[in-house]
Design a protein around this motif. Structure first.
Motif, mmCIF file in Angstrom:
data_model
loop_
_atom_site.group_PDB
_atom_site.id
_atom_site.type_symbol
_atom_site.label_atom_id
_atom_site.label_comp_id
_atom_site.label_asym_id
_atom_site.label_seq_id
_atom_site.Cartn_x
_atom_site.Cartn_y
_atom_site.Cartn_z
ATOM 1 N N VAL A 1 0.855 -1.187 0.000
ATOM 2 C CA VAL A 1 0.000 0.000 0.000
ATOM 3 C C VAL A 1 0.894 1.240 0.000
ATOM 4 O O VAL A 1 1.818 1.342 0.800
ATOM 5 C CB VAL A 1 -0.913 0.045 1.246
ATOM 6 N N ARG A 2 0.603 2.159 -0.923
ATOM 7 C CA ARG A 2 1.341 3.424 -0.926
ATOM 8 C C ARG A 2 0.385 4.554 -1.269
ATOM 9 O O ARG A 2 -0.690 4.328 -1.820
ATOM 10 C CB ARG A 2 2.521 3.382 -1.888
ATOM 11 N N VAL A 3 0.765 5.760 -0.921
ATOM 12 C CA VAL A 3 -0.082 6.919 -1.202
ATOM 13 C C VAL A 3 0.150 7.348 -2.641
ATOM 14 O O VAL A 3 1.270 7.296 -3.153
ATOM 15 C CB VAL A 3 0.184 8.054 -0.180
ATOM 16 N N ALA A 4 -0.923 7.764 -3.310
ATOM 17 C CA ALA A 4 -0.831 8.116 -4.728
ATOM 18 C C ALA A 4 -0.245 9.506 -4.933
ATOM 19 O O ALA A 4 0.546 9.709 -5.842
ATOM 20 C CB ALA A 4 -2.207 8.026 -5.377
ATOM 21 N N PHE A 5 -0.640 10.448 -4.115
ATOM 22 C CA PHE A 5 -0.251 11.841 -4.322
ATOM 23 C C PHE A 5 0.364 12.417 -3.055
ATOM 24 O O PHE A 5 -0.137 12.168 -1.961
ATOM 25 C CB PHE A 5 -1.476 12.686 -4.709
ATOM 26 N N THR A 6 1.404 13.200 -3.215
ATOM 27 C CA THR A 6 2.059 13.795 -2.053
ATOM 28 C C THR A 6 1.573 15.215 -1.774
ATOM 29 O O THR A 6 1.956 15.809 -0.778
ATOM 30 C CB THR A 6 3.591 13.821 -2.242
#
Length: 98
Positions: free
Chosen positions: A19-24
């Motif tokens: 799982v990772r975040v799409a936008f910073t």
């Protein structure tokens, strides 16, 4: 505040392998997570545990890949977020990677 709860949710969820975040960019109430496997089966398994896991964006935004829209309002407690992250981790371990 709701945006802090969402930030807490993202921080907990992105500790889960796959799982990772799409936008910073800064976010408000909602965030997009990217999974390394199909979102649909993950949401189904979360639902079977009584957890509304988010919204599958993969059909509407195929360019994002396996994208999951999540949100946590101010009514969610740190324990709720921990429960979500733990269930997500368990489901991700059992779901088939893409």
């Amino acid at each position: 505040a709701a945006h802090q709860r969402t930030n807490d949710l993202v921080a907990a969820a992105t500790k889960v392998p796959g799982v990772r975040v799409a936008f910073t960019a800064p976010r408000f109430h909602e965030a997009v997570l990217l999974l390394d496997r199909a979102v649909g089966p993950v949401l189904k398994q979360l639902s079977e545990r009584g957890i509304v896991g988010g919204y599958d964006l993969s059909a509407a935004y195929p360019e994002l890949g396996q994208a999951l829209l999540v949100c946590a309002t101010e009514t969610r407690t740190p324990r709720d977020i921990e429960t979500y992250a733990r269930a997500l981790a368990e489901v991700m371990q059992s779901a088939v990677a893409a």
